[in-house]
Design a protein around this motif. Structure first.
Motif, PDB file in Angstrom:
ATOM      1  N   ARG A 146      23.946  26.455  36.511  1.00 15.25           N
ATOM      2  CA  ARG A 146      24.312  25.899  37.828  1.00 15.25           C
ATOM      3  C   ARG A 146      24.210  24.382  37.768  1.00 15.25           C
ATOM      4  N   SER A 155      27.230  30.581  50.182  1.00 13.13           N
ATOM      5  CA  SER A 155      26.329  30.820  49.050  1.00 13.13           C
ATOM      6  C   SER A 155      26.266  32.296  48.675  1.00 13.13           C
ATOM      7  N   GLU A 161      27.269  33.635  45.065  1.00 11.54           N
ATOM      8  CA  GLU A 161      26.212  34.315  44.301  1.00 11.54           C
ATOM      9  C   GLU A 161      26.690  35.685  43.811  1.00 11.54           C
ATOM     10  N   GLN A 197      26.891  36.827  39.908  1.00  9.67           N
ATOM     11  CA  GLN A 197      26.201  38.030  39.385  1.00  9.67           C
ATOM     12  C   GLN A 197      27.219  38.960  38.733  1.00  9.67           C
TER      13      GLN A 197
END
Ligand code: T3D
Length: 263
Positions: free
Chosen positions: A16, A192, A196, A200
């Motif tokens: 990130r 977010s 996310e 994943q």
């Protein structure tokens, strides 16, 4: 190298990078570029990484080049921006495009100038509803760089590309999604979680297949159909020998979810 202008983390297969000069809308300086180069070389060299996130801190994503670095006192030579493009923007854009993993860009706010075009160099661009894209170059006497003249016509067609580049008008994130400039526009409060979930998903995906998919799609822009069929054949041949292909087939046959290792 310690970082003052970006944040960098890597954990559980995901790297990130956050552009981190919020009081200047995360505009690029020479120092920030040096840190980005360093962080991206770690990402490239770490075989355990399977996805990269690029985002910005605060209310903006990135306002392009920090213009305070371009002001020169009267009588002094202007900065050679051909040289800064060669040193900073060209390697950044090429690295993001060719990294052998999905690069997700979370556009959390305004993306202007090279900030907009660096976002377009990423693979999956998710923007918050309050974000916008501005080809600000014409307002200061420049042309769209950082790949702008390459990405824009390919993503939205020449008519819209020229309109955006010649007016410097702000394009809302919603319109950008409708035009196909970006993957998705989501409510600010959902940015977010949306990003996310993608990270994943990619961290558990057959990474080599996704990297080869990027490579093939990017190659197609300059290829004939015949040449592109050759690209697909060669990359598929390589993937046919991968552990993840064996796992994908075995999991399908056994009616269970696959456990891809990224190899
Ligand atoms: O030079 C080379 O190497 C070649 C490469 C060139 C690449 C480029 O990117 S050229 C294009 C450079 N970028 C721009 O022209 C955009 C400039 N910024 C803006 O037009 C506006 O800031 C925005 C439309 C992006 C956002 O507007 P707004 O009203 O939301 O924010 P603001 O108040 O303008 O900005 C907040 C602060 O950030 C402000 O500082 P202050 O007044 O609070 O002290 C502003 O000066 C600063 N800031 C914003 N963009 C830049 C910047 N400071 C330096 N450079 C910037 N690009």
């Amino acid at each position: 190298m310690s970082y003052q202008n970006i944040l960098f983390q890597s954990e559980a297969g995901i790297a990130r990078i956050t552009l981190n000069r919020p009081d200047r809308l995360n505009s690029f300086t020479d120092a920030m570029h040096a840190e980005l180069r360093d962080a991206l070389s770690h990402v490239k060299g770490d075989g355990s990484l399977r996805a990269l996130l690029l985002t910005g801190a605060g209310r903006g994503f990135c306002a392009g080049q920090d213009l305070s670095e371009r002001e020169v006192p009267p009588g002094m030579e202007p900065v050679d921006i051909g040289a800064t493009i060669e040193r900073n923007y060209k390697p950044l854009v090429l690295t993001l495009q060719t990294l052998p993993m999905p690069v997700v860009c979370a556009v959390n706010g305004v993306a202007a100038g090279a900030g907009a075009n660096v976002a377009l160099a990423c693979d999956i661009i998710v923007a918050a509803k309050s974000a916008s894209f501005i080809q600000a170059f014409c307002k200061i006497g420049l042309l769209p760089d950082a790949g702008g003249t390459y990405f824009l016509p390919r993503l939205v067609g020449t008519g819209r590309a020229i309109g955006l580049a010649l007016t410097g008008d702000k394009l809302s994130a919603e319109q950008a999604a409708q035009w196909g400039l970006i993957w998705k526009c989501v409510e600010d409060s959902e940015l977010s979680a949306t990003v996310e979930a993608l990270l994943q998903q990619f961290a558990a995906a057959p990474t080599r297949a996704l990297a080869a998919t990027k490579e093939a799609l990017h190659a197609s822009a300059g290829n004939t159909l015949k040449a592109q069929l050759d690209v697909e054949r060669d990359l598929q041949q390589m993937l046919g020998r991968s552990a993840d292909f064996q796992e994908g087939v075995a999991a399908f046959r056994a009616k269970r979810p696959p456990r891809f290792s990224g190899r």
